[in-house]
Design an enzyme around this catalytic site. Sequence first.
Site, short mmCIF file in Angstrom:
data_model
loop_
_atom_site.label_atom_id
_atom_site.label_comp_id
_atom_site.label_asym_id
_atom_site.label_seq_id
_atom_site.Cartn_x
_atom_site.Cartn_y
_atom_site.Cartn_z
N GLU A 64 38.58 32.93 54.32
CA GLU A 64 37.93 31.65 54.02
C GLU A 64 38.91 30.48 54.12
O GLU A 64 40.09 30.63 53.79
CB GLU A 64 37.36 31.69 52.60
CG GLU A 64 36.29 32.73 52.44
CD GLU A 64 36.00 33.09 50.99
OE1 GLU A 64 34.83 33.35 50.68
OE2 GLU A 64 36.94 33.13 50.18
N ASP A 235 32.21 36.75 44.16
CA ASP A 235 32.57 35.47 44.77
C ASP A 235 32.31 35.41 46.26
O ASP A 235 32.92 34.63 46.97
CB ASP A 235 34.04 35.12 44.46
CG ASP A 235 35.01 36.16 45.01
OD1 ASP A 235 34.55 37.18 45.54
OD2 ASP A 235 36.23 35.94 44.92
P1 NAD Z 1 42.22 43.76 42.46
O1 NAD Z 1 41.69 44.60 43.57
O2 NAD Z 1 43.68 43.62 42.28
O3 NAD Z 1 41.62 44.29 41.06
C1 NAD Z 1 40.26 44.62 40.89
C2 NAD Z 1 40.16 45.71 39.83
O4 NAD Z 1 38.76 45.94 39.58
C3 NAD Z 1 40.76 47.04 40.28
O5 NAD Z 1 41.75 47.46 39.36
C4 NAD Z 1 39.56 47.99 40.31
O6 NAD Z 1 39.88 49.31 39.93
C5 NAD Z 1 38.63 47.32 39.30
N1 NAD Z 1 37.23 47.69 39.41
C6 NAD Z 1 36.47 47.82 40.54
N2 NAD Z 1 35.22 48.17 40.23
C7 NAD Z 1 35.16 48.26 38.87
C8 NAD Z 1 34.13 48.57 37.94
N3 NAD Z 1 32.91 48.90 38.34
N4 NAD Z 1 34.43 48.53 36.61
C9 NAD Z 1 35.69 48.21 36.17
N5 NAD Z 1 36.70 47.92 37.02
C10 NAD Z 1 36.44 47.94 38.35
O7 NAD Z 1 41.53 42.32 42.64
P2 NAD Z 1 41.97 40.94 41.97
O8 NAD Z 1 42.92 40.21 42.82
O9 NAD Z 1 42.30 41.16 40.53
O10 NAD Z 1 40.58 40.15 42.07
C11 NAD Z 1 39.48 40.56 41.28
C12 NAD Z 1 38.25 39.88 41.78
O11 NAD Z 1 38.34 38.47 41.53
C13 NAD Z 1 38.05 40.01 43.29
O12 NAD Z 1 36.68 40.32 43.53
C14 NAD Z 1 38.40 38.66 43.84
O13 NAD Z 1 37.72 38.37 45.03
C15 NAD Z 1 37.99 37.76 42.70
N6 NAD Z 1 38.64 36.46 42.64
C16 NAD Z 1 37.89 35.42 42.26
C17 NAD Z 1 38.47 34.16 42.15
C18 NAD Z 1 37.65 33.01 41.67
O14 NAD Z 1 38.11 31.86 41.74
N7 NAD Z 1 36.47 33.24 41.17
C19 NAD Z 1 39.83 33.98 42.44
C20 NAD Z 1 40.59 35.10 42.79
C21 NAD Z 1 39.98 36.35 42.89
#
Ligand code: NAD
Length: 351
Positions: A64, A235
């Site tokens: 993005e 997101d």
């Molecule tokens: P990451 O992959 O490092 O961590 C995600 C974690 O979620 C993993 O440890 C995984 O095991 C866990 N997980 C997956 N499914 C699960 C479930 N059903 N129950 C419990 N845990 C579960 O990712 P990250 O960098 O920490 O990002 C997390 C999310 O936040 C991503 O989807 C990312 O796109 C989003 N994000 C959003 C914003 C925002 O501004 N809203 C900014 C950054 C990241």
Amino acid sequence: MTSTTNLNVVPFVSVDNMMKLVLHLGPETVMRDLAACIEADFRRWESFDKTPRVASHSALGVIELMPTSDGRLYGFKYVNGHPRNTRDGLQTVTAFGLLADVATGYPVLLSEMTILTALRTAAMSALAARLLAPAGATTMALIGNGAQAEFQALAFKALCGVTHLRLFDIDPAATAKCARNLAGSGLILTSCQSAEAAIEGAGIITTCTADKQLATILTDNMVGPGTHINAVGGDCPGKTELHRDILLRASIFVEYPPQTRIEGEIQQLAADHPVTELWQVITGQAPGRSDPRQITLFDSVGFAIEDFSALRYIHDRLKTLPYSEPLDMIADPDDPRDLYGMLIRAGAQPG
Ligand code: NAD
């Protein structure tokens, strides 16, 4: 050292320098500062160019671009989201961004934004929670203990007075990592075996999972009256965390509706379902939490103005801190119209 006078040399903040800068100031201080910058920019919401981010989807993820301008500075971020990356030892989210002077179009800063995104996302979440969370909430459930998790935890500690954290991840190794990193933070930590266990007694629930599907991290019966939900992980289209019935009971707060309706939890709802824009709560034009029994939801997706705020914060800090290096990024012919001549002369030079 940064050159702020030579317009052809752009200050570049590497990952290494970003870490030095954040460690020098302290992560909690940086997130407090970022929340203040975002709040200030949301107060002048109407002065920004706004557009939903430009997304390129594939089966495995999304790439993005997130541009905005206040008429004086222009900024954009490149960011990806690839939930399966961690299986190959790669991160789910990586990012970099640029700030430019609108008057000349010349870049004034190029920066890593993987760390900065985690900081600004957590600062934004805590800023929203200050307006929406139930009074006196000191326990937060943190579901999804990946890369973003510790930043979220520390922002809620620094900005919202959270003292107790209840952790859950489907991967126990992620929870163990998170607990290890937060030991000594002053937060009282409980590692839980299920999402149901994690939410026990929590006035605030943060969901921060990564899965490219319509997931159900929270079901309707898990969310009691008065709870604030900080939904960070849903997101992009086809990627959500909350059961639709929760959304129907909640007062929903968003960053920029045209983007959140595409990417947020509310993609599950009708296009005209009422939501409140956070900038209006910040400026006092709309109420935040108005009832102790109200379920409030911050449907976080991440908006370009937050990255702009973060970039201008780093740009500002570099006026006194040495954490950048000069990047030879802009061609600088002696005669601005003799770009080709500069190329020929470079070829004629010995060596
Ligand atoms: P990451 O992959 O490092 O961590 C995600 C974690 O979620 C993993 O440890 C995984 O095991 C866990 N997980 C997956 N499914 C699960 C479930 N059903 N129950 C419990 N845990 C579960 O990712 P990250 O960098 O920490 O990002 C997390 C999310 O936040 C991503 O989807 C990312 O796109 C989003 N994000 C959003 C914003 C925002 O501004 N809203 C900014 C950054 C990241």
